[in-house]
Design an enzyme around this catalytic site. Structure first.
Site, PDB file in Angstrom:
ATOM      1  N   GLY A   1       0.726  -1.329   0.039  1.00 31.59           N
ATOM      2  CA  GLY A   1       0.064  -0.096  -0.052  1.00 31.59           C
ATOM      3  C   GLY A   1       0.859   1.227  -0.073  1.00 31.59           C
ATOM      4  O   GLY A   1       0.375   2.394  -0.386  1.00 31.59           O
TER       5      GLY A   1
ATOM      6  N   GLU B   1       3.836   4.388   6.273  1.00 29.55           N
ATOM      7  CA  GLU B   1       2.539   3.440   5.953  1.00 29.55           C
ATOM      8  C   GLU B   1       1.544   4.267   5.328  1.00 29.55           C
ATOM      9  O   GLU B   1       1.326   5.243   5.390  1.00 29.55           O
ATOM     10  CB  GLU B   1       2.038   3.147   7.435  1.00 29.55           C
ATOM     11  CG  GLU B   1       0.727   2.142   7.570  1.00 29.55           C
ATOM     12  CD  GLU B   1       0.860   0.811   6.766  1.00 29.55           C
ATOM     13  OE1 GLU B   1       1.540   0.641   5.578  1.00 29.55           O
ATOM     14  OE2 GLU B   1       0.583  -0.308   7.438  1.00 29.55           O
ATOM     15  N   ASP B   2       0.531   3.426   4.720  1.00 31.25           N
ATOM     16  CA  ASP B   2      -0.486   4.149   3.706  1.00 31.25           C
ATOM     17  C   ASP B   2      -1.397   4.303   4.823  1.00 31.25           C
ATOM     18  O   ASP B   2      -2.178   5.558   4.774  1.00 31.25           O
ATOM     19  CB  ASP B   2      -0.961   3.164   2.670  1.00 31.25           C
ATOM     20  CG  ASP B   2      -1.260   1.823   3.118  1.00 31.25           C
ATOM     21  OD1 ASP B   2      -1.018   1.460   4.305  1.00 31.25           O
ATOM     22  OD2 ASP B   2      -1.780   0.915   2.339  1.00 31.25           O
TER      23      ASP B   2
ATOM     24  N   ASP C   1      -5.525   1.743  10.469  1.00 34.46           N
ATOM     25  CA  ASP C   1      -6.913   1.207  10.739  1.00 34.46           C
ATOM     26  C   ASP C   1      -7.179   0.842  12.207  1.00 34.46           C
ATOM     27  O   ASP C   1      -7.278   1.580  13.127  1.00 34.46           O
ATOM     28  CB  ASP C   1      -7.436   0.352   9.588  1.00 34.46           C
ATOM     29  CG  ASP C   1      -8.777   0.032   9.385  1.00 34.46           C
ATOM     30  OD1 ASP C   1      -9.398   1.054   9.832  1.00 34.46           O
ATOM     31  OD2 ASP C   1      -9.151  -1.251   9.216  1.00 34.46           O
TER      32      ASP C   1
ATOM     33  N   GLY D   1      -4.744  -0.582  13.677  1.00 39.34           N
ATOM     34  CA  GLY D   1      -3.453  -0.474  14.346  1.00 39.34           C
ATOM     35  C   GLY D   1      -2.635  -1.840  14.649  1.00 39.34           C
ATOM     36  O   GLY D   1      -1.293  -1.492  14.900  1.00 39.34           O
TER      37      GLY D   1
ATOM     38  N   THR E   1      -1.309  -3.897  12.398  1.00 38.85           N
ATOM     39  CA  THR E   1      -0.176  -4.043  11.375  1.00 38.85           C
ATOM     40  C   THR E   1       1.092  -3.373  11.997  1.00 38.85           C
ATOM     41  O   THR E   1       2.180  -3.632  12.104  1.00 38.85           O
ATOM     42  CB  THR E   1      -0.519  -3.456   9.743  1.00 38.85           C
ATOM     43  OG1 THR E   1      -1.824  -4.263   9.538  1.00 38.85           O
ATOM     44  CG2 THR E   1       0.673  -3.840   9.145  1.00 38.85           C
ATOM     45  N   LEU E   2       0.705  -1.834  12.028  1.00 38.08           N
ATOM     46  CA  LEU E   2       1.696  -1.030  12.599  1.00 38.08           C
ATOM     47  C   LEU E   2       2.489  -1.308  13.786  1.00 38.08           C
ATOM     48  O   LEU E   2       3.722  -1.208  14.327  1.00 38.08           O
ATOM     49  CB  LEU E   2       1.317   0.567  12.594  1.00 38.08           C
ATOM     50  CG  LEU E   2       2.133   1.170  11.221  1.00 38.08           C
ATOM     51  CD1 LEU E   2       3.433   1.831  11.641  1.00 38.08           C
ATOM     52  CD2 LEU E   2       2.093   0.239  10.118  1.00 38.08           C
TER      53      LEU E   2
ATOM     54  N   ASP F   1      -5.555  -0.209  -1.960  1.00 33.27           N
ATOM     55  CA  ASP F   1      -6.368  -1.240  -3.040  1.00 33.27           C
ATOM     56  C   ASP F   1      -7.674  -1.607  -2.329  1.00 33.27           C
ATOM     57  O   ASP F   1      -7.887  -1.670  -1.074  1.00 33.27           O
ATOM     58  CB  ASP F   1      -5.547  -2.456  -3.173  1.00 33.27           C
ATOM     59  CG  ASP F   1      -5.496  -3.371  -2.053  1.00 33.27           C
ATOM     60  OD1 ASP F   1      -5.184  -2.995  -0.855  1.00 33.27           O
ATOM     61  OD2 ASP F   1      -6.087  -4.846  -2.231  1.00 33.27           O
TER      62      ASP F   1
ATOM     63  N   ARG G   1      -5.178   0.773  -6.993  1.00 30.43           N
ATOM     64  CA  ARG G   1      -3.961   1.335  -6.495  1.00 30.43           C
ATOM     65  C   ARG G   1      -3.322   2.470  -7.225  1.00 30.43           C
ATOM     66  O   ARG G   1      -2.769   3.167  -6.763  1.00 30.43           O
ATOM     67  CB  ARG G   1      -2.834   0.473  -6.181  1.00 30.43           C
ATOM     68  CG  ARG G   1      -2.958  -0.839  -5.196  1.00 30.43           C
ATOM     69  CD  ARG G   1      -1.799  -1.611  -4.851  1.00 30.43           C
ATOM     70  NE  ARG G   1      -1.985  -3.028  -4.165  1.00 30.43           N
ATOM     71  CZ  ARG G   1      -2.206  -3.150  -3.002  1.00 30.43           C
ATOM     72  NH1 ARG G   1      -1.930  -2.055  -2.226  1.00 30.43           N
ATOM     73  NH2 ARG G   1      -2.433  -4.569  -2.315  1.00 30.43           N
TER      74      ARG G   1
HETATM   75  P1  IMP Z   1      -4.518  -2.335  10.322  1.00 26.73           P
HETATM   76  O1  IMP Z   1      -3.641  -3.391  10.846  1.00 26.73           O
HETATM   77  O2  IMP Z   1      -5.967  -2.625  10.547  1.00 26.73           O
HETATM   78  O3  IMP Z   1      -4.130  -0.993  11.017  1.00 26.73           O
HETATM   79  O4  IMP Z   1      -4.612  -2.253   8.724  1.00 26.73           O
HETATM   80  C1  IMP Z   1      -3.787  -1.671   7.857  1.00 26.73           C
HETATM   81  C2  IMP Z   1      -3.722  -2.029   6.795  1.00 26.73           C
HETATM   82  O5  IMP Z   1      -5.108  -2.676   6.209  1.00 26.73           O
HETATM   83  C3  IMP Z   1      -3.254  -1.074   5.773  1.00 26.73           C
HETATM   84  O6  IMP Z   1      -1.766  -1.034   5.668  1.00 26.73           O
HETATM   85  C4  IMP Z   1      -4.113  -1.218   4.558  1.00 26.73           C
HETATM   86  O7  IMP Z   1      -3.364  -2.265   3.728  1.00 26.73           O
HETATM   87  C5  IMP Z   1      -5.289  -2.030   4.935  1.00 26.73           C
HETATM   88  N1  IMP Z   1      -6.338  -1.045   5.172  1.00 26.73           N
HETATM   89  C6  IMP Z   1      -7.011  -0.453   6.111  1.00 26.73           C
HETATM   90  N2  IMP Z   1      -8.023   0.485   5.864  1.00 26.73           N
HETATM   91  C7  IMP Z   1      -8.030   0.398   4.456  1.00 26.73           C
HETATM   92  C8  IMP Z   1      -8.920   1.021   3.473  1.00 26.73           C
HETATM   93  O8  IMP Z   1      -9.722   2.062   3.978  1.00 26.73           O
HETATM   94  N3  IMP Z   1      -8.457   1.091   2.257  1.00 26.73           N
HETATM   95  C9  IMP Z   1      -7.679   0.110   1.898  1.00 26.73           C
HETATM   96  N4  IMP Z   1      -6.837  -0.528   2.674  1.00 26.73           N
HETATM   97  C10 IMP Z   1      -7.093  -0.483   4.124  1.00 26.73           C
HETATM   98 MG    MG Z   2      -0.796  -1.611   3.771  1.00 28.78          MG
END
Ligand code: IMP
Ligand code: MG
Length: 182
Positions: A51, A106-107, A110, A112, A114-115, A166, A172
């Protein structure tokens, strides 16, 4: 997702949330902040794939400090718009980061998850310093506690596409951030 025509593909783009010009402006400011923070010291920009590939390309051209780039692939979304909950590092960095001031790009943050996981893994490797910059932040969706050092845009709880982000690997390549029509 299946598309029979370009019209079909475009029909899922509900509305533009952030224009390319707005992104460009914020990235120029972020570049200046990075320059000020590191004050001539070399940095390693770490792109979280896939992303963040567009974001990385723009941020690395907005900084003036000596800069290396690295890539890491973390997967948390597997299909469509639903988070699976677990985080997998499918490709790791090649650099030994103990010699670097590291900036994670990071893109979007959401839930949290992943980060938080990427940050934990990289901080265990004892870099000289570790900062997180995210293009987008959806604080209302947080499941685990995580705050970026810099978030360029805070957005509401909407599924967004474009500028690297995506839906099922599509969209993308859009130059702007749009809301996905579910
Ligand atoms: P987290 O681990 O829930 O914070 O999600 C992070 C990852 O989920 C991001 O790096 C994105 O790849 C994906 N993601 C979360 N929200 C969106 C969105 O609204 N559109 C596309 N990808 C998303
Ligand atoms: Mg991502």
């Amino acid at each position: 997702m299946e598309f029979k025509s370009c019209e079909d593909y475009r029909a899922n783009i509900k509305s533009i949330l952030i224009t390319k010009e707005e992104i460009d402006q914020k990235i120029a400011l972020a570049g200046k902040e990075i320059d000020k923070l590191y004050d001539g010291r070399p940095i390693l920009l770490v792109c979280i794939l896939k992303g963040s590939f567009v974001f990385m390309a723009d941020v690395c051209r907005a900084v003036s400090v000596p800069c290396e780039i690295g890539f890491m692939c973390a997967k948390s979304y597997f299909e469509g718009t639903v988070s699976s909950g677990n985080v997998q590092i499918t490709m790791d960095l090649q650099q030994d980061i103990s010699k670097y001031h590291v900036v994670i790009l990071e893109d979007i943050i959401d839930t949290g998850r992943t980060l938080k996981e990427v940050h934990r893994i990289l901080s265990e490797r004892a870099p000289l310093s570790l900062h997180v910059i995210t293009l987008l932040d959806k604080p209302s969706r947080r499941v685990v506690d995580f705050t970026a050092d810099l978030a360029l845009f805070t957005i509401p709880d909407k599924f967004v596409i474009g500028y690297g982000l995506d839906c099922a690997e599509y969209y993308r390549s859009l130059p702007y951030i749009a809301e996905f029509a579910e």
